[in-house]
Design an enzyme around this catalytic site. Sequence first.
Site, PDB file in Angstrom:
ATOM      1  N   ASP A 322      19.292  31.315  27.047  1.00 15.93           N
ATOM      2  CA  ASP A 322      20.391  30.806  27.880  1.00 15.93           C
ATOM      3  C   ASP A 322      21.100  31.944  28.615  1.00 15.93           C
ATOM      4  O   ASP A 322      22.322  31.992  28.686  1.00 15.93           O
ATOM      5  CB  ASP A 322      21.403  30.009  27.051  1.00 15.93           C
ATOM      6  CG  ASP A 322      22.475  29.364  27.939  1.00 15.93           C
ATOM      7  OD1 ASP A 322      22.130  28.867  29.016  1.00 15.93           O
ATOM      8  OD2 ASP A 322      23.658  29.387  27.555  1.00 15.93           O
ATOM      9  N   ARG A 349      23.805  38.118  32.750  1.00 16.26           N
ATOM     10  CA  ARG A 349      24.089  37.799  31.355  1.00 16.26           C
ATOM     11  C   ARG A 349      23.081  38.455  30.412  1.00 16.26           C
ATOM     12  O   ARG A 349      23.380  38.731  29.260  1.00 16.26           O
ATOM     13  CB  ARG A 349      24.101  36.280  31.149  1.00 16.26           C
ATOM     14  CG  ARG A 349      25.488  35.690  31.345  1.00 16.26           C
ATOM     15  CD  ARG A 349      25.482  34.194  31.488  1.00 16.26           C
ATOM     16  NE  ARG A 349      25.069  33.447  30.317  1.00 16.26           N
ATOM     17  CZ  ARG A 349      25.215  32.129  30.208  1.00 16.26           C
ATOM     18  NH1 ARG A 349      25.788  31.448  31.191  1.00 16.26           N
ATOM     19  NH2 ARG A 349      24.811  31.494  29.142  1.00 16.26           N
TER      20      ARG A 349
END
Length: 587
Positions: A322, A349
């Site tokens: 994710d 991220r």
Amino acid sequence: MKSRKISGQLLSTTLGLSLAFGVLSASAHAAVTDKDIINDQQTTDDVVSYGLGPRGQRYSPLDTLNTKNVKKMHPVWAFSLGGEKQRGQESQPIVKDGVMYVTGSYSRVYAIDVDTGDELWQYEARLPDGIMPCCDVINRGVAIYDDLVIFGTLDAILVALDQKTGKVRWRKKMGDYKAGYSSTAAPMIVKGMVVTGISGGEFGVVGKVEARDAKTGELIWLRPTVEGHMGYLNGKENGITGGEANKTWTGDLWKTGGAATWLGGTYDPDTDLIFMGTGNPAPWNSHLRPGDNLYSSSRLAIDPDTGKIVWHFQTTPHDGWDFDGVNEVIAFDYKDGRKTVKAAATADRNGYFYVLNREDGKFIRGFPFVNGITWAKGLDENGRPIFSETGRPGNPADSESGEKGKSIFSVPAFLGGKNWMPMAYSQDTGLFYVPSNEWGMDIWNEPVNYKKGAAYLGSGFTIKPIFDHIGSLKAVDPKTGELVWEFKNKSPLWGGVLATAGNLVFTGTPEGYLYGFNAKTGEVVYKFNTGSGIVGSPVTWEKDGEQYLSVLSGWGGAVPLWGGEVAKTIKDINQGGTVWTFKLPRS
């Protein structure tokens, strides 16, 4: 001049309630144009775009506030968003003609007099039961154009309000909230169009970018961000997003492939390209969807006239953690010898910082900006990750029960080395100021099937701290990867950053502090406690020769909801909802 009050007038029975506490005179407003937005970074008497200019550099040429006098900066007014809906205030203020426009949690918009802090009008969306926002009930801000204030709601409606009264001028549905679609990003204005993304990747939606006539809301083009889905231009099909169905996906998984464009984008006038990031592929369990899963976890360059994808760069192919790829792409130029490089930077991220050629998307360089990355060994010559053999959570099908795959400890955690909170670029220092976090997670995979409106993860996780601090504001040189300075914070950083020509960098912390730093050295030169965690993005502007700075305070967002063991350490931080505005005392 204070105008007459209209208390409790019902302005929209189907969408929301707009309480017009003041009606501004027509002469007070000049229509916001495309030129105003393009020149936003240079025009210091207003802030008319998200990011202080379409490139999103979050840099102001103002230097009235500087390292020598910033200690004298003090609040001049504080505006409460009111009510019980004080949860996760991630908005960036917009300022035009003496009026500030901010959004609040639960899809609210406020117009505030910048001289007094008085409310001029308020709009509150009438949200249905059953909305399914993934990561709190936040909203990151409005766009303004002509005489309109435009924002998205938690039930995936794009709303345009009258700038003077807050009355609804038009409203358009972007997706079915019952299927998990929502909208939290600040819209972007490009060439008279309002350009928006969509949220909902955790529910198996299909990501997309829409461009609408900003004055009417009529759809001009639509670009899906998962292979196999058809795009539209002027009401007609104009080709799929690239490749064909099943090219980088397995079976029918492209039909619920995620890749949500939930953060919005930036625009570079030099190349005439929109840069938009895409989120995680669905489901999280990567063993169910072999392949790169385009265009998930990617940065896209889109032609604003047609919606065509001109180039793409995938930061995490076959994402199993994710990590998304939605983080902002910031256009900047730098010198390489005598040559000027038209570059773009993004801090992912996944823990890597990327510098790309923004004309063609080619990889220039990349380097880690957080410590201890486990999922990849590094990046190859094209910027593709070199996966670690033990860095991916296991396949449930390989376990004896078939119910849970092998759990691993992964760094960074899925909330990322950097999440949505926008970084800033200083044209003076040539540095990026990156709000980052150092944390890891236990993560494992589970079987999952798609069901409309249900979470579509197929993974479990627990986030854990790995040092005695989590938050880290880093000053990074994009030409070398050098970490020039670092400010460590005990709790995660979740708010945006602002850089100014006064050699200042500002950001906030969950503990409630607005910090000012020396942009060159990282020395703390200002500190003020706002009473609640700061997860908004600061802005600065000038009026009557004085420089002002504003930021929203109000703790919330994804960390308290998804933070695992980290969330336990910040459970006592107070929620809130206040716009704070500061300046120097009059001499």
